[in-house]
Design a protein around this motif. Sequence first.
Motif, PDB file in Angstrom:
ATOM      1  N   GLU A 148       0.829  -1.203   0.000  1.00 11.71           N
ATOM      2  CA  GLU A 148       0.000   0.000   0.000  1.00 11.71           C
ATOM      3  C   GLU A 148       0.867   1.259   0.000  1.00 11.71           C
ATOM      4  O   GLU A 148       0.554   2.245  -0.681  1.00 11.71           O
ATOM      5  N   THR A 149       1.953   1.230   0.742  1.00 10.97           N
ATOM      6  CA  THR A 149       2.861   2.382   0.768  1.00 10.97           C
ATOM      7  C   THR A 149       3.488   2.607  -0.600  1.00 10.97           C
ATOM      8  O   THR A 149       3.579   3.743  -1.087  1.00 10.97           O
ATOM      9  N   ARG A 150       3.912   1.538  -1.249  1.00  7.49           N
ATOM     10  CA  ARG A 150       4.494   1.657  -2.583  1.00  7.49           C
ATOM     11  C   ARG A 150       3.458   2.193  -3.580  1.00  7.49           C
ATOM     12  O   ARG A 150       3.792   2.977  -4.480  1.00  7.49           O
ATOM     13  N   ARG A 151       2.211   1.761  -3.421  1.00  8.08           N
ATOM     14  CA  ARG A 151       1.152   2.247  -4.306  1.00  8.08           C
ATOM     15  C   ARG A 151       0.985   3.750  -4.159  1.00  8.08           C
ATOM     16  O   ARG A 151       0.833   4.479  -5.145  1.00  8.08           O
ATOM     17  N   ARG A 152       1.028   4.234  -2.904  1.00  2.00           N
ATOM     18  CA  ARG A 152       0.873   5.663  -2.644  1.00  2.00           C
ATOM     19  C   ARG A 152       2.023   6.462  -3.247  1.00  2.00           C
ATOM     20  O   ARG A 152       1.832   7.525  -3.832  1.00  2.00           O
ATOM     21  N   LEU A 153       3.236   5.942  -3.120  1.00  2.62           N
ATOM     22  CA  LEU A 153       4.399   6.628  -3.676  1.00  2.62           C
ATOM     23  C   LEU A 153       4.343   6.634  -5.204  1.00  2.62           C
ATOM     24  O   LEU A 153       4.671   7.633  -5.843  1.00  2.62           O
ATOM     25  N   ALA A 154       3.926   5.509  -5.778  1.00  2.00           N
ATOM     26  CA  ALA A 154       3.848   5.431  -7.238  1.00  2.00           C
ATOM     27  C   ALA A 154       2.804   6.404  -7.779  1.00  2.00           C
ATOM     28  O   ALA A 154       2.997   7.031  -8.823  1.00  2.00           O
ATOM     29  N   ALA A 155       1.689   6.544  -7.070  1.00  2.00           N
ATOM     30  CA  ALA A 155       0.654   7.485  -7.491  1.00  2.00           C
ATOM     31  C   ALA A 155       1.186   8.915  -7.455  1.00  2.00           C
ATOM     32  O   ALA A 155       0.902   9.728  -8.343  1.00  2.00           O
ATOM     33  N   ALA A 156       1.988   9.219  -6.428  1.00  2.00           N
ATOM     34  CA  ALA A 156       2.584  10.553  -6.339  1.00  2.00           C
ATOM     35  C   ALA A 156       3.565  10.791  -7.474  1.00  2.00           C
ATOM     36  O   ALA A 156       3.623  11.876  -8.051  1.00  2.00           O
ATOM     37  N   GLU A 157       4.316   9.751  -7.817  1.00  2.00           N
ATOM     38  CA  GLU A 157       5.294   9.880  -8.899  1.00  2.00           C
ATOM     39  C   GLU A 157       4.592  10.131 -10.240  1.00  2.00           C
ATOM     40  O   GLU A 157       5.090  10.887 -11.081  1.00  2.00           O
ATOM     41  N   ARG A 158       3.432   9.500 -10.418  1.00  2.00           N
ATOM     42  CA  ARG A 158       2.681   9.683 -11.670  1.00  2.00           C
ATOM     43  C   ARG A 158       1.932  11.010 -11.706  1.00  2.00           C
ATOM     44  O   ARG A 158       1.425  11.410 -12.749  1.00  2.00           O
ATOM     45  N   GLY A 159       1.854  11.677 -10.548  1.00  2.00           N
ATOM     46  CA  GLY A 159       1.094  12.904 -10.483  1.00  2.00           C
ATOM     47  C   GLY A 159      -0.393  12.661 -10.426  1.00  2.00           C
ATOM     48  O   GLY A 159      -1.192  13.502 -10.854  1.00  2.00           O
ATOM     49  N   ALA A 160      -0.773  11.487  -9.886  1.00  2.00           N
ATOM     50  CA  ALA A 160      -2.194  11.121  -9.801  1.00  2.00           C
ATOM     51  C   ALA A 160      -2.825  11.748  -8.562  1.00  2.00           C
ATOM     52  O   ALA A 160      -2.930  11.132  -7.511  1.00  2.00           O
ATOM     53  N   GLY A 161      -3.215  12.989  -8.675  1.00  2.00           N
ATOM     54  CA  GLY A 161      -3.868  13.658  -7.560  1.00  2.00           C
ATOM     55  C   GLY A 161      -2.888  14.405  -6.683  1.00  2.00           C
ATOM     56  O   GLY A 161      -1.666  14.323  -6.869  1.00  2.00           O
ATOM     57  N   PRO A 162      -3.405  15.151  -5.700  1.00  2.00           N
ATOM     58  CA  PRO A 162      -2.545  15.924  -4.802  1.00  2.00           C
ATOM     59  C   PRO A 162      -1.700  15.025  -3.917  1.00  2.00           C
ATOM     60  O   PRO A 162      -2.090  13.901  -3.588  1.00  2.00           O
ATOM     61  N   VAL A 163      -0.532  15.514  -3.561  1.00  2.00           N
ATOM     62  CA  VAL A 163       0.394  14.770  -2.702  1.00  2.00           C
ATOM     63  C   VAL A 163       0.327  15.346  -1.294  1.00  2.00           C
ATOM     64  O   VAL A 163       0.593  16.534  -1.098  1.00  2.00           O
ATOM     65  N   GLY A 164      -0.039  14.523  -0.333  1.00  2.00           N
ATOM     66  CA  GLY A 164      -0.127  14.975   1.052  1.00  2.00           C
ATOM     67  C   GLY A 164       1.239  15.127   1.682  1.00  2.00           C
ATOM     68  O   GLY A 164       2.244  14.608   1.177  1.00  2.00           O
ATOM     69  N   PRO A 165       1.318  15.833   2.819  1.00  2.00           N
ATOM     70  CA  PRO A 165       2.610  16.070   3.459  1.00  2.00           C
ATOM     71  C   PRO A 165       3.307  14.800   3.932  1.00  2.00           C
ATOM     72  O   PRO A 165       4.533  14.722   3.910  1.00  2.00           O
ATOM     73  N   ARG A 166       2.546  13.773   4.336  1.00  2.00           N
ATOM     74  CA  ARG A 166       3.182  12.535   4.773  1.00  2.00           C
ATOM     75  C   ARG A 166       3.850  11.819   3.612  1.00  2.00           C
ATOM     76  O   ARG A 166       4.971  11.318   3.721  1.00  2.00           O
ATOM     77  N   THR A 167       3.153  11.748   2.487  1.00  2.00           N
ATOM     78  CA  THR A 167       3.731  11.100   1.310  1.00  2.00           C
ATOM     79  C   THR A 167       4.935  11.886   0.799  1.00  2.00           C
ATOM     80  O   THR A 167       5.960  11.306   0.432  1.00  2.00           O
ATOM     81  N   ALA A 168       4.829  13.211   0.802  1.00  2.00           N
ATOM     82  CA  ALA A 168       5.953  14.041   0.369  1.00  2.00           C
ATOM     83  C   ALA A 168       7.146  13.848   1.301  1.00  2.00           C
ATOM     84  O   ALA A 168       8.290  13.754   0.851  1.00  2.00           O
ATOM     85  N   ALA A 169       6.880  13.771   2.607  1.00  2.00           N
ATOM     86  CA  ALA A 169       7.963  13.571   3.578  1.00  2.00           C
ATOM     87  C   ALA A 169       8.631  12.225   3.362  1.00  2.00           C
ATOM     88  O   ALA A 169       9.869  12.107   3.387  1.00  2.00           O
ATOM     89  N   LEU A 170       7.828  11.178   3.166  1.00  2.00           N
ATOM     90  CA  LEU A 170       8.388   9.841   2.940  1.00  2.00           C
ATOM     91  C   LEU A 170       9.238   9.824   1.677  1.00  2.00           C
ATOM     92  O   LEU A 170      10.333   9.250   1.662  1.00  2.00           O
ATOM     93  N   ALA A 171       8.758  10.464   0.612  1.00  2.00           N
ATOM     94  CA  ALA A 171       9.525  10.521  -0.630  1.00  2.00           C
ATOM     95  C   ALA A 171      10.857  11.233  -0.418  1.00  2.00           C
ATOM     96  O   ALA A 171      11.899  10.791  -0.919  1.00  2.00           O
ATOM     97  N   CYS A 172      10.845  12.319   0.334  1.00  2.00           N
ATOM     98  CA  CYS A 172      12.080  13.068   0.594  1.00  2.00           C
ATOM     99  C   CYS A 172      13.073  12.237   1.404  1.00  2.00           C
ATOM    100  O   CYS A 172      14.279  12.253   1.144  1.00  2.00           O
ATOM    101  N   LEU A 173      12.574  11.502   2.389  1.00  2.00           N
ATOM    102  CA  LEU A 173      13.454  10.659   3.203  1.00  2.00           C
ATOM    103  C   LEU A 173      14.061   9.539   2.361  1.00  2.00           C
ATOM    104  O   LEU A 173      15.251   9.226   2.493  1.00  2.00           O
ATOM    105  N   LEU A 174      13.262   8.928   1.510  1.00  2.00           N
ATOM    106  CA  LEU A 174      13.769   7.871   0.639  1.00  2.00           C
ATOM    107  C   LEU A 174      14.798   8.414  -0.341  1.00  2.00           C
ATOM    108  O   LEU A 174      15.808   7.766  -0.627  1.00  2.00           O
ATOM    109  N   ASN A 175      14.546   9.611  -0.857  1.00  2.00           N
ATOM    110  CA  ASN A 175      15.518  10.240  -1.756  1.00  2.00           C
ATOM    111  C   ASN A 175      16.828  10.522  -1.040  1.00  2.00           C
ATOM    112  O   ASN A 175      17.917  10.333  -1.596  1.00  2.00           O
ATOM    113  N   ALA A 176      16.735  10.973   0.205  1.00  2.00           N
ATOM    114  CA  ALA A 176      17.943  11.286   0.978  1.00  2.00           C
ATOM    115  C   ALA A 176      18.772  10.036   1.240  1.00  2.00           C
ATOM    116  O   ALA A 176      19.999  10.092   1.303  1.00  2.00           O
TER     117      ALA A 176
END
Length: 233
Positions: A148-176
Amino acid sequence: MESLSLAEELVLLSYDDSGTATVASPELDYAVAGAVLCDLAVGGQIAIDADGRVLTDDDPAGGYAPGDARGRGHGRELLDQVRTRIQAEPGRATRDWVVDLSHGVVDEVLNGLVVSGVLRRERDRVLWVLPRPKFAPPDGGEPPAETETRRRLAAAERGAGPVGPRTAALACLLNALDVPNVAVAQPLDARRRPPAVLGPAAWPIAATTDVVAGYRATVARSVFAATDVATGS
């Protein structure tokens, strides 16, 4: 399915299906500590002033914002424990909390995931001699919570809808951390306008990124110094 905290999601994504960490310590420890602070900040459990100092309100039983901050069972217990610590020492810098909370935080998260049945603890040995634990999914496949977490990140990567602060934070941590085999939302606006997308999580993300980068720079300097000594430069 119970919602996972950001720290739990980050740990799941940082371990492969064999139960082995794909990110070395202490970088993972710093990032998980930052994830805890992000969850508390997004959930309104802590406040961070313009100078990056962490504060709490006067109501330790305050509720988490629905749909934002997660953490039930052991994940919630960790968030509550950290919030209590912060309440006892208000005004400390976010960066200091990232470093302090990093000690043992990954083990705490892993233990909680084992107790909740998301992972199981296995015995393993390095070079057939040194014992070490492994944390693998009970059935050998990817845990549903991780899927489910991977699905949420993939949706954010595709630009499928608005990205919430938790998903954005998780993406930033993974990038770091440069976590392998994870679809991370590289084009997130968070990379250009952190306060606008990350909201209250902006300070913890900035502090965590700074701590991880500082650690890597220290390691690089040590390697260069050792190489100079070995070559007689």
